[in-house]
Write a protein that holds these residues in place. Structure first.
Motif, PDB file in Angstrom:
ATOM      1  N   ASN A   4       0.819  -1.212   0.000  1.00 25.33           N
ATOM      2  CA  ASN A   4       0.000   0.000   0.000  1.00 25.33           C
ATOM      3  C   ASN A   4       0.854   1.263   0.000  1.00 25.33           C
ATOM      4  OD1 ASN A   4      -2.345  -1.499  -0.042  1.00 25.33           O
ATOM      5  ND2 ASN A   4      -2.614  -1.469   2.181  1.00 25.33           N
ATOM      6  N   LYS A   5       1.990   1.222   0.681  1.00 25.18           N
ATOM      7  CA  LYS A   5       2.902   2.369   0.687  1.00 25.18           C
ATOM      8  C   LYS A   5       3.403   2.658  -0.723  1.00 25.18           C
ATOM      9  CE  LYS A   5       7.345   3.976   2.521  1.00 25.18           C
ATOM     10  NZ  LYS A   5       8.522   3.627   3.357  1.00 25.18           N
ATOM     11  N   PHE A   6       3.757   1.624  -1.441  1.00 27.57           N
ATOM     12  CA  PHE A   6       4.255   1.799  -2.811  1.00 27.57           C
ATOM     13  C   PHE A   6       3.210   2.459  -3.701  1.00 27.57           C
ATOM     14  CE2 PHE A   6       4.180   0.033  -7.148  1.00 27.57           C
ATOM     15  CZ  PHE A   6       5.350   0.586  -7.640  1.00 27.57           C
ATOM     16  N   TYR A   7       1.973   1.962  -3.661  1.00 25.82           N
ATOM     17  CA  TYR A   7       0.933   2.553  -4.517  1.00 25.82           C
ATOM     18  C   TYR A   7       0.652   3.997  -4.123  1.00 25.82           C
ATOM     19  CZ  TYR A   7      -0.023  -1.943  -6.713  1.00 25.82           C
ATOM     20  OH  TYR A   7       0.082  -3.101  -7.435  1.00 25.82           O
ATOM     21  N   GLY A   8       0.672   4.282  -2.829  1.00 21.32           N
ATOM     22  CA  GLY A   8       0.465   5.662  -2.397  1.00 21.32           C
ATOM     23  C   GLY A   8       1.525   6.607  -2.932  1.00 21.32           C
ATOM     24  N   MET A   9       2.747   6.113  -3.038  1.00 20.76           N
ATOM     25  CA  MET A   9       3.849   6.939  -3.530  1.00 20.76           C
ATOM     26  C   MET A   9       3.835   7.107  -5.049  1.00 20.76           C
ATOM     27  SD  MET A   9       7.041   5.565  -1.209  1.00 20.76           S
ATOM     28  CE  MET A   9       8.229   6.632  -2.045  1.00 20.76           C
ATOM     29  N   THR A  10       3.183   6.198  -5.769  1.00 18.73           N
ATOM     30  CA  THR A  10       3.303   6.183  -7.233  1.00 18.73           C
ATOM     31  C   THR A  10       2.010   6.485  -7.971  1.00 18.73           C
ATOM     32  OG1 THR A  10       2.942   3.773  -7.240  1.00 18.73           O
ATOM     33  CG2 THR A  10       5.229   4.562  -7.170  1.00 18.73           C
ATOM     34  N   ASN A  11       0.940   6.842  -7.288  1.00 11.51           N
ATOM     35  CA  ASN A  11      -0.320   7.133  -7.977  1.00 11.51           C
ATOM     36  C   ASN A  11      -0.158   8.251  -9.005  1.00 11.51           C
ATOM     37  OD1 ASN A  11      -2.012   5.198  -6.838  1.00 11.51           O
ATOM     38  ND2 ASN A  11      -2.459   6.461  -5.037  1.00 11.51           N
ATOM     39  N   LYS A  21      13.277   7.861 -11.817  1.00 16.21           N
ATOM     40  CA  LYS A  21      12.541   7.697 -10.558  1.00 16.21           C
ATOM     41  C   LYS A  21      13.439   8.147  -9.414  1.00 16.21           C
ATOM     42  CE  LYS A  21      12.409   3.296 -11.466  1.00 16.21           C
ATOM     43  NZ  LYS A  21      12.264   1.830 -11.511  1.00 16.21           N
ATOM     44  N   SER A  22      12.831   8.661  -8.386  1.00 17.59           N
ATOM     45  CA  SER A  22      13.595   9.113  -7.226  1.00 17.59           C
ATOM     46  C   SER A  22      14.146   7.908  -6.470  1.00 17.59           C
ATOM     47  CB  SER A  22      12.697   9.937  -6.302  1.00 17.59           C
ATOM     48  OG  SER A  22      11.706   9.101  -5.717  1.00 17.59           O
ATOM     49  N   ASP A  23      15.118   8.161  -5.603  1.00 13.48           N
ATOM     50  CA  ASP A  23      15.675   7.086  -4.779  1.00 13.48           C
ATOM     51  C   ASP A  23      14.601   6.480  -3.884  1.00 13.48           C
ATOM     52  OD1 ASP A  23      18.141   7.521  -5.920  1.00 13.48           O
ATOM     53  OD2 ASP A  23      18.914   8.735  -4.261  1.00 13.48           O
ATOM     54  N   ASP A  24      13.692   7.331  -3.385  1.00 14.14           N
ATOM     55  CA  ASP A  24      12.622   6.842  -2.513  1.00 14.14           C
ATOM     56  C   ASP A  24      11.688   5.890  -3.266  1.00 14.14           C
ATOM     57  OD1 ASP A  24      13.592   8.235  -0.379  1.00 14.14           O
ATOM     58  OD2 ASP A  24      12.196   9.917  -0.581  1.00 14.14           O
ATOM     59  N   ILE A  25      11.330   6.278  -4.500  1.00 10.47           N
ATOM     60  CA  ILE A  25      10.447   5.423  -5.288  1.00 10.47           C
ATOM     61  C   ILE A  25      11.173   4.139  -5.686  1.00 10.47           C
ATOM     62  CG2 ILE A  25       9.309   5.210  -7.536  1.00 10.47           C
ATOM     63  CD1 ILE A  25       8.247   7.990  -7.208  1.00 10.47           C
ATOM     64  N   ALA A  26      12.462   4.252  -6.012  1.00 10.86           N
ATOM     65  CA  ALA A  26      13.240   3.063  -6.369  1.00 10.86           C
ATOM     66  C   ALA A  26      13.264   2.063  -5.214  1.00 10.86           C
ATOM     67  CB  ALA A  26      14.659   3.460  -6.766  1.00 10.86           C
ATOM     68  N   LYS A  27      13.451   2.561  -3.998  1.00 14.97           N
ATOM     69  CA  LYS A  27      13.464   1.679  -2.828  1.00 14.97           C
ATOM     70  C   LYS A  27      12.081   1.080  -2.598  1.00 14.97           C
ATOM     71  CE  LYS A  27      14.575   1.314   2.085  1.00 14.97           C
ATOM     72  NZ  LYS A  27      13.396   0.460   2.314  1.00 14.97           N
ATOM     73  N   GLN A  32       9.829   0.544  -4.797  1.00 13.16           N
ATOM     74  CA  GLN A  32       9.586  -0.428  -5.858  1.00 13.16           C
ATOM     75  C   GLN A  32      10.282  -1.751  -5.553  1.00 13.16           C
ATOM     76  OE1 GLN A  32      11.007   0.655  -9.850  1.00 13.16           O
ATOM     77  NE2 GLN A  32       9.081  -0.132 -10.658  1.00 13.16           N
ATOM     78  N   ASN A  33      11.504  -1.674  -5.040  1.00 12.16           N
ATOM     79  CA  ASN A  33      12.230  -2.881  -4.638  1.00 12.16           C
ATOM     80  C   ASN A  33      11.459  -3.635  -3.554  1.00 12.16           C
ATOM     81  OD1 ASN A  33      15.000  -4.429  -4.372  1.00 12.16           O
ATOM     82  ND2 ASN A  33      14.374  -3.909  -2.289  1.00 12.16           N
TER      83      ASN A  33
END
Length: 714
Positions: free
Chosen positions: A375-382, A530-536, A538-539
């Motif tokens: 859920n954190k990932f989707y919130g960051m990438t919407n 992609k930002s470092d935060d989004i890259a992490k 996503q991982n």
């Protein structure tokens, strides 16, 4: 369209599934309720469907040009697929003087069959499980990048071990989000020639209006032939090649279908997302798909205004427009269906149950953070999803959006080469330039790029857009007209003469300084950044999604017991099945349509609903020959409840004896959410009745010699 696949007998006995949901691996057919299929009407053994040592049904099914399905229907390599699958090749072989797309084409004999530049079919040879081998190379402490590298290293070894010195193409595919792996062995044939196609008014009858709709009246088919060398092996095109003698080909049934008849489909479904988390569904419905729809429509509108004015331009853009329009309507249908059925809410409920199980003491260490991480990932990438879809539609509909990759890279290599290297590359460079400009019309390209830049710059507001586009938009109040006109005036990529002049005096600096190159390069970099935060995030998401699928299967909270589709050969079985009565359909039962119903839709001169006069005349006199149904009408399309998706286009619909009764080509919009969730009540596959196909070839087109080539079962 839609589909999926059932797996192990253990899962099936614990969780009984409806026969019409799921696509099955052929190697497990003996375990996958073969008895249930027999009870429904199957008369074949599992060995007759899939065999490594003997010919079987799987030997007659091919993947067509990487994105569709086709089937062998004669001893001389004749193949049948959808009109929309052959569309690219038919358009390529058409000119304003010989417009096969518009007027149709039937080769009088094999010497008149036409070879497009690039077209191949892929035969499935065998498959096997390599899950234990690959998973032994990974561990939970790895990052996703490290895991991917380890998996890919082992995949390369497996593929090399099984390709027999390059004779076969071997593909190792992931299932259950990386929890299982199987390898597939294929053989590719690249000499494939057009045998025949109906006019576009038949093959695409109903156009965008009827796409994904029922009742349907479309003759969506085209025919090709596979050629091989004299020994039956794959070979590049040669006049000395001969028609392939296949291991197996499908007999063609003239018996017709009725409600509840057994129906089986084999094909190469592309992709489903039935394991997708709730957050992913919500992201698609509210952010990604609306941007996709708007961007696609913008591109379509700016193609169409030029296509309608000039037949030559229409041929240039026919294929791109058709592909864009297909997914435009699909994505809007997905938004509507997923919203209506509250699919994300249902998934969220399932994930809440899983999260409770995951945080029990015995499971917490492994699964406790899975749902929150997803859920954190989707919130960051919407917002990024919205941005990316606007940008992707720009790149898909504008030929110049990707010019820094498609044209600039080979031209840069040419500029870097020495004199001898350039001489060797010159012919290929000239051909590349000619091919590029054969498919584009500069006034249309200017308008497409202008409109898409405006849309992208004004609608992608929640995520940073490409800096160059942002600056130009601000400097010009969102109007990109002067900018686009200016860069086309200055760019070497805007005319064949300029590009060929570049070949005479090449310079790498000239490419990198080119304004169209610079725009394209920045757009592609922005899409991939992609930002470092989004890259992490996503991982972490990748690992958690894999654990979610593993945990749902382990806990038995998940109701799906099959992996998503991924362009591997699958089998789905069900039955001929009607939808509720519909006053738009003149048929007695709403599981088929008739030529009379098609003629009622006829609109003279209309791009979507025009018909050849010969169709009207033959319908008036009921000149249906041996292809008429026993009720006295000419059946055109029919419905089954098979579970399919994109990639199944062109798949054979078979009766219990393995005889061809139809050709799958679409699904119904009421069940458009089918790639995410299967609706057993509404989901249908729309098929061309094989008798209508034969009638078009024989009676309408006068190509009886092609029907005579088939094995007809009466």
């Amino acid at each position: 369209m839609k589909k999926i696949i059932l797996f192990f007998m253990l899962c099936l006995t614990a969780f009984p599934m409806r026969a019409d949901e799921g696509m099955w691996f052929l190697m497990f057919i003996e375990r996958l309720n073969h008895r249930d299929m027999q009870k429904m009407g199957l008369q074949l053994t599992a060995e007759e469907i899939y065999s490594i040592n003997n010919h079987s049904l799987k030997d007659a099914i091919v993947q067509f040009n990487g994105g569709c399905t086709a089937e062998i229907i004669s001893k001389d390599g004749l193949i049948l697929t959808n009109h929309h699958c052959g569309y690219d090749a038919i358009a390529e072989l058409s000119t304003t003087q010989d417009n096969h797309l518009k007027n149709g084409y039937w080769a009088a004999d094999k010497s008149k069959e036409l070879k497009p530049k690039s077209l191949f079919v892929r035969f499935f040879v065998r498959m096997d499980d390599v899950s234990k081998r690959i998973l032994s190379k990974v561990n939970p402490s790895m990052t996703e990048a490290e895991r991917e590298a380890a998996v890919n290293k082992e995949i390369a070894l497996i593929e090399k071990e099984n390709n027999e010195g390059g004779k076969y193409v071997v593909s190792v595919r992931s299932f259950f989000q990386g929890n299982e792996y199987y390898y597939f062995v294929y053989q590719d044939f690249k000499d494939v020639r057009l045998v025949g196609t109906p006019p576009e008014s038949i093959g695409k009858f109903g156009g965008d209006t009827d796409n994904w709709e029922w009742p349907r009246h479309t003759g969506d088919f085209s025919m090709f032939r596979v050629y091989a060398d004299k020994n039956g092996n794959p070979a590049d095109y040669s006049k000395d090649n001969v028609p392939l003698k296949p291991k197996h080909y499908l007999p063609v049934s003239m018996k017709g279908v009725k409600e509840n008849d057994f129906a089986m489909i084999l094909g190469y479904p592309g992709r489903t997302n039935r394991w997708m988390p709730a957050g992913g569904i919500e992201q698609n419905v509210k952010f990604a798909y609306p941007a996709w729809v708007e961007g696609a429509k913008t591109g379509m509108d700016n193609m169409k205004k030029y296509m309608d004015k000039d037949e030559a331009v229409n041929l240039m853009y026919a294929s791109k427009y058709a592909q864009t329009a297909n997914y435009w309507k699909n994505r809007q249908g997905m938004i509507d269906a997923l919203t209506k059925f509250q699919t994300s809410k249902a998934k969220a409920g399932q994930e809440a149950k899983f999260n409770k199980w995951a945080n029990q003491p015995a499971n917490k260490a492994k699964y406790g953070n899975v749902v929150s991480t997803i859920n954190k990932f989707y919130g960051m990438t919407n917002e990024k999803a919205r941005h990316d879809n606007y940008l992707q539609q720009l790149l898909r509909t504008s030929s110049y959006g990707t010019v820094s990759r498609t044209l600039a890279k080979p031209l840069t290599a040419y500029a870097k080469a020495d004199a001898a290297g350039r001489k060797e590359m010159a012919a290929d460079m000239n051909e590349m330039i000619d091919e590029f400009f054969k498919e584009i019309y500069i006034p249309a390209e200017k308008d497409i790029l202008n409109a898409q830049l405006k849309l992208y710059s004004t609608k992608s507001t929640g995520y940073a857009i490409a800096p160059m586009v942002e600056k130009i938009g601000k400097d010009n109040n969102g109007d990109f007209t002067n900018y686009v006109n200016g860069i086309f005036e200055l760019s070497i990529f805007s005319s064949p003469a300029r590009m060929k002049a570049f070949l005479a005096a090449p310079s790498e600096a000239m490419i990198t300084a080119d304004p169209l190159y610079q725009l394209s390069d920045e757009l592609l970099k922005q899409l991939n950044s992609k930002s470092d935060d989004i890259a992490k995030a996503q991982n972490d998401f990748g690992a958690s999604f894999r654990l979610l699928v593993e945990g749902l299967r382990e806990s038995k909270i998940g109701t799906i017991k099959y992996p998503d589709a991924n362009s591997t050969l699958r089998l789905t079985y069900g039955k001929v099945r009607s939808l509720p009565a519909d006053k738009r359909n003149d048929a007695k039962i709403n599981n088929y349509t008739t030529m009379a119903g098609m003629v009622k839709k006829y609109k003279k001169g209309d791009q979507e609903f025009d018909l050849p006069q010969r169709i009207l005349d033959m319908n008036a006199t009921k000149d249906f020959g041996q292809y008429v149904d026993k009720d006295g009408s000419m059946h055109v399309n029919f419905l089954t409840d098979n579970d399919i998706t994109g990639g199944n286009s062109g798949s054979p619909v078979l009766n219990g004896k393995g005889e061809l009764i139809g050709l799958a080509f679409d699904g119904n919009i009421e069940a458009m959410a089918g790639d995410v969730i299967f609706d057993s009540k509404l989901q249908r596959t729309i098929n061309v009745d094989i008798r209508y196909v034969l009638w078009i070839i024989d009676k309408f087109s006068g190509a009886k010699h092609i029907v005579d080539e088939m094995t007809i079962v009466r």
